[in-house]
Design a protein around this motif. Structure first.
Motif, mmCIF file in Angstrom:
data_model
loop_
_atom_site.group_PDB
_atom_site.id
_atom_site.type_symbol
_atom_site.label_atom_id
_atom_site.label_comp_id
_atom_site.label_asym_id
_atom_site.label_seq_id
_atom_site.Cartn_x
_atom_site.Cartn_y
_atom_site.Cartn_z
ATOM 1 N N SER A 147 -4.234 25.807 -112.276
ATOM 2 C CA SER A 147 -5.251 26.393 -113.151
ATOM 3 C C SER A 147 -6.599 25.720 -112.898
ATOM 4 O O SER A 147 -6.673 24.635 -112.304
ATOM 5 C CB SER A 147 -4.856 26.202 -114.611
ATOM 6 N N ASN A 148 -7.657 26.346 -113.384
ATOM 7 C CA ASN A 148 -8.986 25.738 -113.265
ATOM 8 C C ASN A 148 -9.017 24.385 -113.962
ATOM 9 O O ASN A 148 -9.620 23.437 -113.446
ATOM 10 C CB ASN A 148 -10.054 26.655 -113.851
ATOM 11 N N SER A 149 -8.368 24.265 -115.118
ATOM 12 C CA SER A 149 -8.388 22.980 -115.829
ATOM 13 C C SER A 149 -7.644 21.901 -115.043
ATOM 14 O O SER A 149 -8.055 20.738 -115.051
ATOM 15 C CB SER A 149 -7.824 23.116 -117.244
ATOM 16 N N ALA A 150 -6.582 22.267 -114.341
ATOM 17 C CA ALA A 150 -5.866 21.288 -113.511
ATOM 18 C C ALA A 150 -6.733 20.837 -112.338
ATOM 19 O O ALA A 150 -6.758 19.653 -111.985
ATOM 20 C CB ALA A 150 -4.555 21.872 -113.003
ATOM 21 N N ILE A 151 -7.467 21.770 -111.741
ATOM 22 C CA ILE A 151 -8.358 21.418 -110.634
ATOM 23 C C ILE A 151 -9.480 20.518 -111.130
ATOM 24 O O ILE A 151 -9.813 19.511 -110.497
ATOM 25 C CB ILE A 151 -8.901 22.684 -109.956
ATOM 26 N N ASN A 152 -10.047 20.853 -112.276
ATOM 27 C CA ASN A 152 -11.083 19.996 -112.854
ATOM 28 C C ASN A 152 -10.532 18.596 -113.105
ATOM 29 O O ASN A 152 -11.207 17.597 -112.841
ATOM 30 C CB ASN A 152 -11.625 20.597 -114.146
ATOM 31 N N GLY A 153 -9.294 18.510 -113.608
ATOM 32 C CA GLY A 153 -8.659 17.215 -113.850
ATOM 33 C C GLY A 153 -8.447 16.433 -112.569
ATOM 34 O O GLY A 153 -8.637 15.209 -112.528
ATOM 35 N N LEU A 154 -8.058 17.118 -111.509
ATOM 36 C CA LEU A 154 -7.869 16.473 -110.209
ATOM 37 C C LEU A 154 -9.172 15.848 -109.723
ATOM 38 O O LEU A 154 -9.207 14.683 -109.314
ATOM 39 C CB LEU A 154 -7.363 17.494 -109.187
ATOM 40 N N PHE A 155 -10.249 16.618 -109.786
ATOM 41 C CA PHE A 155 -11.536 16.100 -109.345
ATOM 42 C C PHE A 155 -12.031 14.971 -110.248
ATOM 43 O O PHE A 155 -12.615 14.000 -109.768
ATOM 44 C CB PHE A 155 -12.574 17.222 -109.258
ATOM 45 N N LYS A 156 -11.791 15.087 -111.536
ATOM 46 C CA LYS A 156 -12.206 14.035 -112.472
ATOM 47 C C LYS A 156 -11.432 12.744 -112.172
ATOM 48 O O LYS A 156 -12.017 11.657 -112.157
ATOM 49 C CB LYS A 156 -11.979 14.495 -113.906
ATOM 50 N N ALA A 157 -10.134 12.862 -111.927
ATOM 51 C CA ALA A 157 -9.335 11.675 -111.604
ATOM 52 C C ALA A 157 -9.802 11.053 -110.290
ATOM 53 O O ALA A 157 -9.900 9.824 -110.177
ATOM 54 C CB ALA A 157 -7.854 12.048 -111.521
ATOM 55 N N ALA A 158 -10.103 11.891 -109.311
ATOM 56 C CA ALA A 158 -10.583 11.378 -108.021
ATOM 57 C C ALA A 158 -11.889 10.631 -108.197
ATOM 58 O O ALA A 158 -12.111 9.595 -107.562
ATOM 59 C CB ALA A 158 -10.748 12.522 -107.027
ATOM 60 N N GLU A 159 -12.743 11.136 -109.075
ATOM 61 C CA GLU A 159 -14.021 10.470 -109.330
ATOM 62 C C GLU A 159 -13.811 9.036 -109.820
ATOM 63 O O GLU A 159 -14.539 8.123 -109.436
ATOM 64 C CB GLU A 159 -14.804 11.262 -110.375
#
Length: 76
Positions: A6-18
């Motif tokens: 989902s878009n929220s999972a992708i946002n979470g992935l990028f946030k965690a990577a940050e």
């Protein structure tokens, strides 16, 4: 496997990577088929994309430009 996320999972992935990568030096690399400027090719990827969306409307091949924007700005 962002094409089945989902878009929220992708946002979470990028946030965690940050939080895990060093600013300016770290890279997050994803793998898979992508759309480029809204276009998907070859035909097998078009069919794959359609099949994913038929299973879940939040799934599907992501546009590489949008993913770069998420990486830079943080929201999909």
């Amino acid at each position: 496997m962002i094409h089945i996320s989902s878009n929220s999972a992708i946002n979470g992935l990028f946030k965690a990577a940050e939080g895990l990568l060093k600013h300016g030096t770290g890279l997050m690399i994803t793998y898979g088929p992508y759309a480029f400027d809204g276009k998907i090719s070859p035909e097998s990827n078009i069919k794959f994309h359609s099949g994913l969306i038929s299973q879940n409307p939040e799934w599907g091949l992501r546009d590489i430009k949008e993913l770069k924007e998420v990486g830079e700005e943080g929201i999909l």
